[in-house]
Structures are given as structure tokens and as C-alpha cells.
Design an enzyme around this catalytic site. Structure first.
Site, short mmCIF file in Angstrom:
data_model
loop_
_atom_site.label_atom_id
_atom_site.label_comp_id
_atom_site.label_asym_id
_atom_site.label_seq_id
_atom_site.Cartn_x
_atom_site.Cartn_y
_atom_site.Cartn_z
N ASP A 72 -20.00 36.95 28.08
CA ASP A 72 -19.47 35.66 27.63
C ASP A 72 -20.51 34.71 27.04
O ASP A 72 -20.15 33.69 26.45
CB ASP A 72 -18.77 34.90 28.76
CG ASP A 72 -17.49 35.56 29.23
OD1 ASP A 72 -17.05 36.52 28.58
OD2 ASP A 72 -16.95 35.13 30.25
N ASP A 114 -20.58 30.48 32.45
CA ASP A 114 -19.12 30.38 32.53
C ASP A 114 -18.59 28.95 32.43
O ASP A 114 -17.51 28.65 32.94
CB ASP A 114 -18.61 31.04 33.81
CG ASP A 114 -17.11 31.30 33.77
OD1 ASP A 114 -16.58 31.45 32.66
OD2 ASP A 114 -16.49 31.34 34.84
N ASP A 140 -9.80 39.40 40.15
CA ASP A 140 -10.25 38.50 39.10
C ASP A 140 -10.28 37.05 39.55
O ASP A 140 -10.74 36.19 38.83
CB ASP A 140 -9.34 38.62 37.88
CG ASP A 140 -9.42 39.98 37.22
OD1 ASP A 140 -10.50 40.59 37.27
OD2 ASP A 140 -8.40 40.44 36.67
#
Length: 352
Positions: free
Chosen positions: A177, A139, A326
Site C-alpha cells: 500500500d 496505512d 481481515d
């Protein structure tokens, strides 16, 4: 995070009675976050009532291919609400707790969790769904920063996960991701990108050694600006040829038609590879590519199923666990991965 919220920090949280649970926290919308027992401790079961339950387990509804865990944050919240006499809210929350969702695997306890959850799923004659999320430089140092310390640690980690699954049925969504971040403004470039592609290819190879494991590499979402040819090339470097396909919309909100169109374009560039769609919160579509962090007015999407009616779509899955925040989103909302009851009830009430 650009485009998708993700599983983030790993912490140990108290469950009461001296137990602890692994919590995989997320950056904006895709973490497992389901409490699990600490190594050597089996968390108490939380039954989720169902009038149509099958003998294989209290939560396994007829027609469901995937496993419904009674250890998710939503299931635990249902039990809490019932103990407080809040029956109406508990019944509403069953629209989440009674559906199959994914078990996220992070740095700690992954092998034990994978073994326990896949075994429980097998006992219920269901298929467990996992998300492997421990890639180094995860990330880009944002909410979900972390991951394995280096390439060797990651190879050891993913090999342990694969071994833990044994010959039991499981679907694994691989490293949300990780591929897309090699193509955007993230710092995973050059040698780091080459290393990442190699690790992903290794992970596909290790997981596919298990006879009943299906593997889907994450491939971003329709709102994450990528050149389809570049993304297809990065997926090839990451071992897509040996995988069962790719995953789209993980932790995001795009509607199924748009995800299908996006997936079909990518599939065409990959020689017809199939894909899965995260429909966990796609019921009302997206508010835009920048609105990934607890956007208001969203709804649960299509329930998890392999009966999609779309030739290239192997399944709709709830990869993001609905109801888990989130992140703080700059508004002081619950930390990423924490169960947020008002948001969860909103998703459930708005579902068609």
C-alpha cells in the site's frame, strides 16, 4: 482501508508454557500474523505431517520452490485440531498449512525473525518469502496504523533486515500500500510522499545488496482506481528500476486473469518489469472493490509456484496468510491478524 486489507497492530501474544510470540495484525487482508519466538526464545516446532515430505523438512513437498514454515498460525491450528481428535478438520486445514506462505516483518523482532526464517528455509533448500511492512505513517492511521517512528528509524530497520538475510535466498514484497497510498485520498502527500519514495528506493537498494534477494514493490490491485501512468511514475520514484519487479493483489481477491492483465499494463508502462501475484484467496474472485474485509464465499487460489506459464509473472505467492482475519469489519469478527478457523476452513473447502 481502501482496496486492500493490511497488516496492522503489532502485539505480543501468549503461546503457552511461558512463551510469547510476535503477532502482526492486519487491517483487512494482508498480514503475516504468524507467531514467532520472542527475542532470545525459539518457539517449539509444530510438525505438519505429509506423506510426501522430503528430507529437508517435514513440510517441504516435492516441486515447491518456497519454504513452508511449521510456525504459522495454520500449522499450529492443525496441531491443536489433531490433539482434539478433529482429524477431518485438520486434514482440510493442511490445504493451507502445507503450502508456502509469507512471513511478515513489523516493528519488533524483524531482524531476528528474518535471520531465523531464512536460515531454516536454506536448511530445507527452499526460498523464504517475506513482507517488509514498517513504513512511517503506515496505512493512513487505519487498522494497520504504525510503522517506524521516522525516516531514520526506517532506514535503520530495513538495513537490519537486509543484513539478517545475508547470502541466503529470499523474496521480499516491499511495503504493501505504501506507493498506492500516495495517489489516493490518504494524507501521504507533498513532502511526506517525497520522503516515502526516497525511503522505498533506499529499501530496494539495501535489500539488493544481498546477492540472493529478490525485491518486489507493492503496486496495488485491479480494483484500486489508479491512473497507470501516475502509478508507474510513483513506482519509478520508489526505486522500481533497481527492484526485480512489483507485486499485485496483495491480500485481495481478484482472479489471476484480471491481475495478469492489470500487471501487464503496468509492466508495459515500466519498460517490461516482471511481477508477482498474491493468489492466496483468489480462487472465487472478488465480490467487488469494497468487499475486502472477510468477504464470504471466497476460496484459496493457485498454490505458490514459479511455474506460472505467464511470461511476465515471476510467481504466484500466498502473501496474505489465508485464514487470518481481515479485521472486525464492523460485524464483530476476529481482530485483524487473528486466525479464524471457520473462515480458514471455508477457504480450503471451496478451493478447486
Amino acid at each position: 482501508m481502501r482496496g486492500v486489507g493490511r497488516a496492522g497492530t503489532i502485539r505480543w501474544a501468549a503461546l503457552g508454557a511461558g512463551l510469547t510470540a510476535l503477532v502482526v495484525s492486519g487491517c483487512g487482508g494482508s498480514d503475516g500474523g504468524a507467531p514467532k519466538a520472542a527475542p532470545g526464545v525459539v518457539a517449539p516446532s509444530v510438525a505438519v505431517p505429509s506423506a510426501t515430505a522430503e528430507p529437508g523438512g517435514p513440510d517441504q513437498l516435492p516441486g515447491q520452490a518456497f519454504y513452508v514454515s511449521d510456525q504459522t498460525n495454520a500449522a499450529r491450528q492443525v496441531a491443536t485440531l489433531r490433539s482434539q481428535g478433529r482429524t477431518a478438520e485438520a486434514d482440510t486445514l493442511l490445504r493451507i498449512a502445507g503450502r508456502p506462505s509469507s512471513q511478515w516483518l513489523g516493528e519488533q523482532g524483524a531482524q531476528q525473525i528474518a535471520e531465523q526464517v531464512s536460515r531454516r528455509a536454506a536448511e530445507a533448500d527452499r526460498t523464504a518469502v517475506f513482507v517488509a511492512y514498517d513504513i512511517p505513517h503506515r496505512d493512513c492511521g487505519q487498522y494497520s496504523a504504525g510503522g517506524a517512528a521516522d525516516a531514520a528509524a526506517y532506514r535503520s530497520w530495513i538495513t537490519g533486515v537486509a543484513q539478517a538475510l545475508g547470502d541466503r535466498k529470499a523474496w521480499v514484497v516491499l511495503e504493501p500500500d505504501a506507493v498506492a497510498h500516495t495517489l489516493d485520498t490518504c494524507g501521504v502527500k507533498g513532502d511526506l510522499a517525497t520522503e516515502r519514495y526516497g525511503l522505498l528506493a533506499f529499501a530496494v537498494q539495501e535489500l539488493k545488496k544481498r546477492p540472493n534477494v529478490r525485491v518486489y514493490l507493492d503496486a496495488g490491485n485491479p480494483g484500486w482506481a489508479q491512473d497507470p501512468d501516475d502509478l508507474a511514475g510513483a513506482l519509478r520514484k520508489s526505486g522500481i528500476a533497481a527492484a526485480d519487479g512489483f507485486a499485485v493483489n496483495v491480500a485481495n481477491f481478484y482472479p489471476t486473469d484480471r491481475n495478469t492483465a492489470y500487471g501487464n499494463r503496468l509492466s508495459a508502462a515500466l519498460g517490461g518489469k516482471h511481477f508477482v501475484i498474491d493468489t492466496s484467496r483468489s480462487g472465487n474472485g472478488s465480490l467487488g472493490s469494497d468487499a475486502w474485509c472477510n468477504p464470504p464465499g471466497r476460496a484459496l487460489g493457485e498454490p505458490p509456484t514459479t511455474e506460472t506459464g505467464r511470461p511476465n509473472v515471476d510467481a504466484y505467492l500466498w502473501i496474505k496468510n489465508p485464514g487470518e482475519s481481515d479485521g472486525e469489519c464492523g460485524r464483530g469478527e476476529p481482530r485483524a491478524g487473528e486466525f479464524w478457523l471457520p473462515y480458514a476452513l471455508g477457504l480450503a473447502r471451496a478451493a478447486r
